[in-house]
Write a protein that holds these residues in place. Structure first.
Motif: not given
Length: 313
Positions: A191-192, A245-246, A194, A189
């Motif tokens: 997400a953070c 977003v995590c 990005d 992942c």
């Protein structure tokens, strides 16, 4: 002796739970060998920006015995701050941890009570309580104590509760049974990384503090650099993007600490209302709040910077 250490550890964890801490883990008070080169490189690369205080007490950050004579154990604790309600969508944003009363006071009161319980039940135990107020690498100790792992955004993450919590500790001169670190569950992942509006997470597990919105809106005392233009995402105090977003934060549950309840105006104000903020109203909304750290002038500077961005769009 082991049985005694087990019993003492259980006593501490039972009281921690009763006082409202999310979780409690214990590690041996020893030099943080793995952290030393990381911290040294981070400072050498200037990722602390103008936070000169980060350069002070290098040894104390790594060695708990320099903070507490005869230190044997570091008791790490997590305290939830995830709010039930959030600000309205058309508002300048404040980091969730600063919605209510300053955590330094709230969590420290609970730590002092925990220390008192330890001394009442176990006997003469020496030590100190810490809540983000001394050269202690909180997240490193919490990870060592098995309370979570350090995520790619450099915050502590727990499978059970995400990351919206304060990390605090007691460093004491009592030997206890120690917990073990958990494995990293970030996987592939990103997400953070990005989502970070300023690309402050320069690579997994490394945050350039000088590029972070929290740094620009709280720590920085000068004008906000033009590099931040158009990248502030409406944040006027702190930033929660990498946590919001995590995926692990879908397990966050609202806290039940009355002292963390925000003033109604904080939730109700829209951008227009924040632009009209007076020093008097600032004092009312943020009485005993962590936002006082940036002072009225600092918050005004942040709001003016955000407003100028909007007018240019």
């Amino acid at each position: 002796m082991d049985n005694k250490q087990n019993t003492y550890a259980d006593i501490i964890k039972t009281h921690a739970k009763r006082l409202g801490f999310l979780s409690c883990g214990i590690s041996k008070a020893e030099f943080l060998e793995a952290e030393a080169p990381r911290l040294e490189k981070w400072l050498r690369d200037g990722m602390h920006g103008k936070m000169a205080y980060m350069e002070n007490h290098f040894d104390k950050r790594l060695d708990p015995s320099l903070l507490v004579l005869g230190a044997k154990s570091v008791v790490s604790l997590l305290f939830n701050y995830y709010p039930e309600e959030e600000q309205r969508k058309d508002s300048f944003k404040i980091s969730k941890y600063a919605y209510g009363e300053d955590y330094h006071y709230v969590v420290k009161d609970k730590l002092k009570e925990l220390m008192h319980c330890i001394q009442e039940e176990i006997g003469e135990v020496g030590g100190r309580v810490f809540v983000d107020s001394a050269p202690v690498l909180d997240k490193a100790w919490a990870a060592k104590s098995g309370l979570g792992w350090i995520g790619k955004h450099s915050n502590l993450l727990s499978k059970k509760t995400g990351s919206f919590f304060f990390v605090a500790e007691l460093i004491i001169d009592l030997e206890l049974t120690y917990d073990h670190p958990v494995t990293d569950h970030c996987g592939s992942c990103t997400a953070c990384i990005d989502a970070c509006p300023t690309q402050a997470i320069i690579k997994p597990y490394v945050v350039d503090g000088s590029k972070c919105i929290s740094y620009a809106t709280i720590e920085l005392k000068d004008s906000i650099p033009s590099d931040f233009s158009g990248q502030m995402d409406d944040w006027m105090f702190g930033c929660d993007v990498c946590q919001d977003v995590c995926p692990w934060n879908r397990f966050s549950k609202a806290h039940n600490e009355p002292r963390f309840k925000p003033k109604p105006q904080l939730l109700q104000n829209d951008r227009a209302a924040w632009k009209e903020l007076t020093e008097e109203v600032f004092g009312e909304i943020f009485k005993k709040s962590a936002v006082k750290r940036t002072k009225f002038s600092g918050l005004q500077r942040n709001i003016a910077f955000l407003s100028s961005q909007q007018s240019q769009q």
